[in-house]
Scaffold this active site. Structure first.
Site, mmCIF file in Angstrom:
data_model
loop_
_atom_site.group_PDB
_atom_site.id
_atom_site.type_symbol
_atom_site.label_atom_id
_atom_site.label_comp_id
_atom_site.label_asym_id
_atom_site.label_seq_id
_atom_site.Cartn_x
_atom_site.Cartn_y
_atom_site.Cartn_z
ATOM 1 N N HIS A 3 0.851 -1.185 0.000
ATOM 2 C CA HIS A 3 0.000 0.000 0.000
ATOM 3 C C HIS A 3 0.897 1.249 0.000
ATOM 4 O O HIS A 3 2.112 1.148 0.186
ATOM 5 C CB HIS A 3 -0.952 0.005 1.213
ATOM 6 C CG HIS A 3 -0.269 0.050 2.543
ATOM 7 N ND1 HIS A 3 -0.241 -1.019 3.414
ATOM 8 C CD2 HIS A 3 0.426 1.039 3.158
ATOM 9 C CE1 HIS A 3 0.434 -0.680 4.493
ATOM 10 N NE2 HIS A 3 0.851 0.567 4.370
HETATM 11 P P1 TYD Z 1 -2.806 -4.037 7.247
HETATM 12 O O1 TYD Z 1 -2.941 -2.617 6.778
HETATM 13 O O2 TYD Z 1 -3.318 -5.112 6.336
HETATM 14 O O3 TYD Z 1 -1.290 -4.355 7.570
HETATM 15 P P2 TYD Z 1 -0.012 -4.134 6.627
HETATM 16 O O4 TYD Z 1 -0.475 -3.324 5.458
HETATM 17 O O5 TYD Z 1 0.949 -3.369 7.489
HETATM 18 O O6 TYD Z 1 0.497 -5.459 6.199
HETATM 19 O O7 TYD Z 1 -3.490 -4.126 8.670
HETATM 20 C C1 TYD Z 1 -3.926 -5.355 9.222
HETATM 21 C C2 TYD Z 1 -5.129 -5.093 10.105
HETATM 22 O O8 TYD Z 1 -4.795 -4.285 11.215
HETATM 23 C C3 TYD Z 1 -6.250 -4.385 9.360
HETATM 24 O O9 TYD Z 1 -7.470 -4.981 9.760
HETATM 25 C C4 TYD Z 1 -6.190 -2.952 9.869
HETATM 26 C C5 TYD Z 1 -5.634 -3.126 11.272
HETATM 27 N N1 TYD Z 1 -4.838 -1.993 11.735
HETATM 28 C C6 TYD Z 1 -5.312 -1.191 12.750
HETATM 29 O O10 TYD Z 1 -6.421 -1.383 13.271
HETATM 30 N N2 TYD Z 1 -4.546 -0.152 13.210
HETATM 31 C C7 TYD Z 1 -3.320 0.102 12.666
HETATM 32 O O11 TYD Z 1 -2.646 1.068 13.130
HETATM 33 C C8 TYD Z 1 -2.845 -0.713 11.587
HETATM 34 C C9 TYD Z 1 -1.513 -0.443 10.952
HETATM 35 C C10 TYD Z 1 -3.633 -1.737 11.152
#
Ligand code: TYD
Length: 136
Positions: free
Chosen positions: A52
């Site tokens: 992302h």
């Molecule tokens: P995600 O964005 O998929 O992780 P990455 O892109 O870093 O691999 O996030 C995984 C899950 O965690 C998603 O359901 C959103 C949640 N999340 C939060 O609630 N708060 C946060 O600060 C972050 C980074 C993720």
């Protein structure tokens, strides 16, 4: 903002016979105020995280344990960083696509972020990211 605005930042380390300590202060070692921290851990081997870009968020990413790769992409150029030290962090500015991969089995990834979690700040689709940069 381009990948040239992203950089490895060496963190000040204080070591003595009791061990080592690294400290990070707002707007001192890093060019933003920390509003949130989160960390990735457990079962990271063979997975890809990230995939992302953020519209406004600034981050510092630290391999607090183990190692992993971060591929940065600003729509024009790509650059890979291997993070493997508690003593340095990768500063990522806004509008950079990132992929975290090649995690060691013991890896723990600490992220310091300049804002609270806001889904509206994400580009989760690579084509949408390129369109926003007029690259598609
Ligand atoms: P995600 O964005 O998929 O992780 P990455 O892109 O870093 O691999 O996030 C995984 C899950 O965690 C998603 O359901 C959103 C949640 N999340 C939060 O609630 N708060 C946060 O600060 C972050 C980074 C993720």
């Amino acid at each position: 903002m381009t990948i040239e605005d992203c950089k490895l930042i060496k963190l000040p380390e204080f070591s003595d016979n009791r061990g080592s300590l690294c400290a990070i202060e707002n707007n001192k070692e890093i060019p933003f105020e920390i509003k949130r921290i989160y960390y990735l851990y457990k079962n990271l081997k063979d997975t890809i995280r990230g995939s992302h870009a953020h519209k406004e968020l600034k981050q510092l990413i630290i391999a607090i344990k183990g190692s992993f790769d971060i591929l940065l992409d600003d729509g024009n150029n790509k650059k890979n960083f291997n993070l493997n030290s508690e003593k340095e962090g990768l500063f990522i500015c806004p509008m950079i696509w990132r992929e975290l991969s090649n995690f060691s089995s013991d890896a723990v990834c600490l992220v310091l972020a300049s804002d609270l979690y806001k889904e509206k700040d994400y580009y989760r689709d690579y084509d949408d990211f390129l369109i926003s940069l007029n690259k598609k």
